[in-house]
Design a protein around this motif. Structure first.
Motif, PDB file in Angstrom:
ATOM      1  N   GLY A 271     -49.923 -19.353   6.105  1.00  0.00           N
ATOM      2  CA  GLY A 271     -49.453 -18.052   5.647  1.00  0.00           C
ATOM      3  C   GLY A 271     -50.508 -17.267   4.897  1.00  0.00           C
TER       4      GLY A 271
ATOM      5  N   SER B 110     -52.578 -14.621   8.074  1.00  0.00           N
ATOM      6  CA  SER B 110     -51.713 -15.124   9.144  1.00  0.00           C
ATOM      7  C   SER B 110     -51.499 -14.076  10.236  1.00  0.00           C
ATOM      8  CB  SER B 110     -50.367 -15.587   8.579  1.00  0.00           C
ATOM      9  OG  SER B 110     -49.665 -14.521   7.959  1.00  0.00           O
ATOM     10  N   ARG B 111     -51.713 -12.808   9.904  1.00  0.00           N
ATOM     11  CA  ARG B 111     -51.611 -11.750  10.918  1.00  0.00           C
ATOM     12  C   ARG B 111     -52.696 -11.907  11.984  1.00  0.00           C
ATOM     13  NH1 ARG B 111     -51.174  -8.545   6.208  1.00  0.00           N
ATOM     14  NH2 ARG B 111     -53.325  -7.854   6.520  1.00  0.00           N
TER      15      ARG B 111
ATOM     16  N   PRO C  94     -48.575 -20.130  12.641  1.00  0.00           N
ATOM     17  CA  PRO C  94     -48.669 -19.065  11.643  1.00  0.00           C
ATOM     18  C   PRO C  94     -47.292 -18.776  11.041  1.00  0.00           C
ATOM     19  CG  PRO C  94     -48.749 -18.125  13.840  1.00  0.00           C
ATOM     20  CD  PRO C  94     -48.758 -19.616  14.015  1.00  0.00           C
TER      21      PRO C  94
ATOM     22  N   GLN D 169     -45.229 -13.707   7.745  1.00  0.00           N
ATOM     23  CA  GLN D 169     -46.581 -13.295   7.373  1.00  0.00           C
ATOM     24  C   GLN D 169     -46.667 -13.042   5.869  1.00  0.00           C
ATOM     25  OE1 GLN D 169     -47.606 -10.105  10.118  1.00  0.00           O
ATOM     26  NE2 GLN D 169     -47.818 -11.545  11.797  1.00  0.00           N
ATOM     27  N   ASN D 170     -47.241 -11.916   5.463  1.00  0.00           N
ATOM     28  CA  ASN D 170     -47.490 -11.704   4.037  1.00  0.00           C
ATOM     29  C   ASN D 170     -46.273 -11.168   3.279  1.00  0.00           C
ATOM     30  OD1 ASN D 170     -49.418 -12.194   2.097  1.00  0.00           O
ATOM     31  ND2 ASN D 170     -50.234 -10.118   2.106  1.00  0.00           N
TER      32      ASN D 170
END
Length: 245
Positions: free
Chosen positions: A203, A207-208, A226, A230-231
């Motif tokens: 993460g 992770s994008r 992933p 994400q964030n």
């Protein structure tokens, strides 16, 4: 049901109302830069600014990049040392004027991913790692969180692993994706040797771009995926914690 979540990071502080039925942000998040030095008072002002942007009233969940026990922040690796043994819950609640729940940032992200994201329905040993200013970690055994693991501070090459393999290290040293992936690989091997997880969830903001580095990591036995949130995982997890309090 909407609860507000705030994620305090080493470079930015972001937050938004969270729809806990969907496990996603109810509105586009608002972000401000983390003040430097990241003192308790300065960060509290920034958190209040993020919450105030939405004119939100109700319980607030807040993540912190360090060990948190009963609302007290015990460590401060990437923020001002004034946070050590600070009653952060009381400070933030007074500054915001709303009830506050505070917890470790990676723990929050991990709980969100285990509930709504890449770890949903997974048993066994699962480790969420968040790569950013440092490396945060969340350890789950059959879905149960072991809080405040802070595996980014494992020693690697004589230093904290996060000094060697965080996203900040990549940026500061201008590392290529291949070079950085090799460092992350060494770190994952070390964590795997200690905990033998079935799954790593990767993460943090990076992770994008998981397709840029995860395929370069070799000889890790555990499955690597992933983070699906994400964030935003930390914001969602913070709101979840506030809803449970």
């Amino acid at each position: 049901m909407e609860i507000f979540g705030v994620d305090i990071g080493g470079s930015g502080i972001k937050g938004a109302p969270v729809d806990l039925d969907r496990g996603d942000l109810a509105q586009e998040r608002h972000k401000v830069l983390t003040p430097h030095p990241a003192t308790p008072e300065g960060v509290a002002d920034s958190v209040a600014e993020v919450v105030g942007h939405f004119d939100f009233t109700g319980p607030i969940g807040v993540t912190f990049p360090g060990v948190v026990t009963d609302g007290i922040t015990r460590t401060a690796a990437n923020v001002d040392k004034g946070w050590i043994d600070m009653d952060a819950r009381a400070l933030l609640a007074e500054r915001i004027g709303q009830p506050v729940t505070i917890l470790n940032d990676a723990d929050a992200a991990g709980v969100a991913e285990m509930t709504f994201g890449a770890g949903k329905g997974r048993n066994g040993t699962v480790i969420m790692l968040t790569f950013g200013t440092g490396i945060g970690s969340a350890l789950f055994i059959d879905g149960r969180l072991v809080p405040n693991t802070e595996l980014g501070h494992l020693e690697l090459h004589g230093h904290d692993a996060e000094k060697h393999a965080s996203t900040k290290a990549k940026e500061d040293e201008e590392l290529s994706w291949h070079h950085w992936a090799h460092r992350v690989q060494k770190y994952l091997h070390h964590v795997e040797m200690l905990f033998s997880p079935e799954l790593f969830i990767v993460g943090g903001g990076v992770s994008r771009k998981a397709d840029r580095f995860l395929p370069l990591i070799e000889k890790v036995r555990a499955e690597m995926v992933p983070a699906q949130l994400q964030n935003n995982a930390g914001i969602v997890g913070a709101a979840m914690a506030a809803a449970r309090s």
